[in-house]
Enzyme design. Structure first.
Site, mmCIF file in Angstrom:
data_model
loop_
_atom_site.group_PDB
_atom_site.id
_atom_site.type_symbol
_atom_site.label_atom_id
_atom_site.label_comp_id
_atom_site.label_asym_id
_atom_site.label_seq_id
_atom_site.Cartn_x
_atom_site.Cartn_y
_atom_site.Cartn_z
ATOM 1 N N SER A 143 0.809 -1.215 0.000
ATOM 2 C CA SER A 143 0.000 0.000 0.000
ATOM 3 C C SER A 143 0.846 1.270 0.000
ATOM 4 O O SER A 143 0.495 2.257 -0.666
ATOM 5 C CB SER A 143 -0.951 -0.004 1.201
ATOM 6 N N GLU A 158 10.979 -8.743 -4.573
ATOM 7 C CA GLU A 158 11.403 -7.521 -3.891
ATOM 8 C C GLU A 158 12.887 -7.582 -3.542
ATOM 9 O O GLU A 158 13.620 -6.600 -3.714
ATOM 10 C CB GLU A 158 10.576 -7.310 -2.622
#
Length: 234
Positions: free
Chosen positions: A31, A106
């Site tokens: 987010s 990531e």
């Protein structure tokens, strides 16, 4: 927008100070990283030139929708900068990531970057990692045996009776973009992140874990009325 959402946006806005035209950027997942994409897009439309690599299919889809250019990591590496969030971070810049099940990509993208700026609201800054269960990405084949080895490796470091929970959604095992399972490990408090990271990396069947040690170069932490910049100690 909640107060926490506002802080996430404040951190994301501050991260724009690290971006200059011509950069090759890694785009994180989650987010707070998505808030950064929303703020980056107008800069791109305004003429800021960036070539980006996404850390997940979700981020890639959002970037395309926003008109942020994407490229191939093998072509663009080394990247100048990756901007990503974290589930937990301490003041030594150790992180727990993987709440969005994107930890493998990531870490690959971050490790392919000259710098990593981590953006988060103040709730993610902790004195000691481990309250957030540590995600571990495991290959599907023989995953039960792999979990047993994870517990054994943890016990050898003093984490007895570790609770390991497979991440599920609607009764189905969640799979990552790379087709692997995620197991969340409830350590409670991690005494030595570097030692635990090494032990988990050595377990056959573990593809990657969510401990990022020695990778982040700057934390950008949003507090009410203030954004704190925490550089890596040298």
């Amino acid at each position: 927008m909640t107060a926490q959402d506002s802080l996430k946006r404040d951190a994301a806005a501050k991260a724009l100070d690290f971006v200059t035209s011509g950069m090759k950027l890694g785009l994180g997942t989650g987010s707070t990283a998505e808030a950064f994409l929303e703020l980056l897009a107008p800069r791109v439309r305004g003429g800021v030139s960036v070539d980006c690599v996404a850390t997940s299919e979700r981020t890639a889809q959002m970037a395309r929708t926003l008109g942020i250019p994407l490229g191939d990591l093998d072509v663009l590496a080394p990247l100048d900068l990756t901007i990503d969030g974290a589930d937990e971070a301490d003041r030594d810049l150790n992180l727990i990531k993987g709440g969005g099940a994107a930890l493998l990509r990531e870490k690959i993208v971050a490790a392919s970057s000259r710098a990593m700026v981590v953006i988060a609201d103040e709730s993610k800054l902790v004195a000691r990692l481990g309250k957030f269960p540590l995600p571990v990405e495991v290959i599907a084949f023989g995953h039960g045996a792999t979990v047993a080895r994870i517990k054994s490796a943890a016990a050898s470091l003093g984490y007895a009776n570790l609770t390991v929970t497979q991440r599920m959604k609607d009764g189905t095992a969640i799979k990552t973009d790379s087709g692997n399972f995620i197991f969340d490990c409830a350590f409670g408090a991690i005494r030595d992140a570097k030692a635990l990271a090494a032990a988990l990396s050595a377990v056959p069947g573990v593809v990657e874990h969510g401990l990022f040690v020695g990778i982040a170069t700057t934390l950008v932490i949003a507090h009410p009325g203030e954004v704190e910049i925490i550089p890596a100690s040298r």
